[in-house]
Design an enzyme around this catalytic site. Structure first.
Site, mmCIF file in Angstrom:
data_model
loop_
_atom_site.group_PDB
_atom_site.id
_atom_site.type_symbol
_atom_site.label_atom_id
_atom_site.label_comp_id
_atom_site.label_asym_id
_atom_site.label_seq_id
_atom_site.Cartn_x
_atom_site.Cartn_y
_atom_site.Cartn_z
ATOM 1 C CB CYS A 57 30.904 31.124 48.184
ATOM 2 S SG CYS A 57 31.696 32.385 49.111
ATOM 3 C CB CYS A 61 27.832 38.220 46.963
ATOM 4 S SG CYS A 61 29.230 38.029 48.247
ATOM 5 C CB CYS A 64 27.825 35.709 43.802
ATOM 6 S SG CYS A 64 29.040 34.548 43.370
ATOM 7 C CB CYS A 101 42.015 36.109 36.286
ATOM 8 S SG CYS A 101 42.733 37.808 35.407
ATOM 9 C CB CYS A 132 44.920 38.034 38.000
ATOM 10 S SG CYS A 132 43.783 39.230 39.066
ATOM 11 C CB CYS A 192 42.331 43.600 39.861
ATOM 12 S SG CYS A 192 41.051 43.365 38.639
ATOM 13 N NE ARG A 264 40.151 42.905 33.021
ATOM 14 C CZ ARG A 264 40.706 42.751 34.189
ATOM 15 N NH1 ARG A 264 40.039 42.491 35.281
ATOM 16 N NH2 ARG A 264 42.150 42.902 34.146
#
Ligand code: SAM
Ligand code: DTB
Ligand code: SF4
Length: 347
Positions: A57, A61, A64, A101, A132, A192, A264
């Site tokens: 990616c 972040c 991550c 998801c 999702c 979400c 959640r």
């Protein structure tokens, strides 16, 4: 009889801090009281996650494992084939999940990937599952196309407070996140959005995150609260452990501030005892990710979750909204519910 808690969008920092500073038992009692006004306290919504495109990616972040900026030893995978995704979705449905998801390690979906992603939405929906996706940033056009394909929810986390954000991510801004949330809302999909605890943020940052979420013009229908999964090779691999009571407090405060949203208990369950998870359910968490893998890191084994639900008398939440039903459908639903609960525990 207590008045039903109002859904407010004007939470001040002082008010939220006062909730966090309540004695633990008072806070949990208050959260559980609000929870019962909006939800069946013995039902937990069950979603399954699948990484449809893994690693490499471009975003940085710090938490991550999928960021291309860090070497976490993760095996990269291109966009999964539609049929393979549907196979995983069928398995998720068979194991008792009601929402599927799909997550991609993208800054945003590329035009060339949109037709495949749209096929995935249509195919998963046709199986009778809620859909999702979390694909990074969306402009209005892409959000509208996903909504049109039938995508029910879009996950896009604010992650932390606006003040702490640039200590964690530098390749996009908080405003970029808010803009995507706006496009998702405008397209008519459900939102979400939540965050991560345990990244070295202060109590004020947690207050800031919850205020951002609750004070949106319409609160997210689903609010994932993740406990940082410390992954080797990421800059946060040695982050200090979060006080577990602070995690539970944050769930309780989220429940009070967003009384009608599903909160959640997301990443980090693998590192939690059954007792801690039970306490978060008491504090108002009423959704989990179910299945042995999150996106790239482990989640509790399904049999451990089933046992925990059974020991706590928790039933998986069924999907049809009762407001939309005819009387005949309601009877069918109740029958189905009994059968599903039985087969869920036998699975
Ligand atoms: N790339 C898209 C994005 O960031 O919006 C979607 C996938 S991304 C992996 C989805 C969310 O997973 C992130 O927003 C973050 O909240 C959460 N996440 C990622 N790594 C995590 C970790 N190590 N521990 C806890 N949550 C994590
Ligand atoms: C969310 O808030 N948590 C999920 C989901 N939304 C996409 C992802 C958790 C990822 C944990 C790290 C991993 O497995 O890669
Ligand atoms: Fe990429 Fe999402 Fe991971 Fe950030 S959280 S590095 S955007 S996959």
């Amino acid at each position: 009889m207590q008045d039903t808690a109002a859904i407010r969008h004007d939470w001040t920092e002082d008010e939220v801090r006062a909730l966090f500073e309540l004695p633990f038992n008072d806070l949990l009692f208050r959260a559980q009281t609000v929870h019962r006004q909006y939800f069946n306290p013995n039902e937990v919504q069950v979603s399954t996650l699948l990484s449809i495109k893994t690693g490499a990616c471009p975003e940085d972040c710090k938490y991550c494992p999928q960021s291309g900026h860090y070497n976490t030893g993760l095996e990269k995978e291109r966009l999964m084939q539609v049929e393979k995704v549907l196979e995983k979705a069928r398995a998720a449905k068979a194991s008792g999940s009601t929402r599927f998801c799909m997550g991609a390690a993208w800054k945003h979906p590329a035009e060339k990937d949109m037709p495949y992603v749209i096929e995935m939405v249509k195919g998963v929906k046709a199986l009778g599952l809620e859909t999702c996706m979390t694909l990074g940033m969306l402009d209005q056009g892409k959000a509208d196309r996903l909504a049109e394909a039938g995508l029910d929810y879009y996950n896009h986390n604010l992650d932390t407070s606006p003040e702490f954000y640039d200590k964690i991510i530098t390749t996009r801004s908080y405003q970029d996140r808010l803009d995507t949330l706006h496009h998702v809302r405008e397209s008519g999909m459900k939102i979400c959005s939540g965050g991560i605890l345990g990244m070295g943020e202060t109590a004020t940052d947690r207050i800031g995150l919850l205020r951002q979420l609750a004070n949106l013009p319409q609160q997210p229908e689903s609010v994932p609260i993740n406990m940082l999964v410390k992954v080797k090779g990421t800059p946060l691999e040695n982050a200090e452990d979060l006080d577990k009571f602070d995690f539970i407090r944050t769930i309780a405060v989220a429940r009070i501030m967003m009384p009608a949203s599903h909160v959640r208990l997301s990443a980090g369950r693998e590192q939690m005892s059954d007792e801690m998870q039970a306490m978060t359910f008491f504090a108002g968490a009423n959704s989990i990710f179910y299945g042995e893998c999150l996106l790239t890191t482990p989640n509790p084994e399904t049999h451990r979750d089933l046992q925990l639900f059974k020991r706590l008398g928790i039933n998986p939440e069924q999907r049809i909204s009762e407001a939309d039903e005819t009387q005949e459908q309601a009877i069918m639903r109740d029958l189905q519910k009994e059968q599903d609960s039985a087969s869920f525990y036998e699975a």
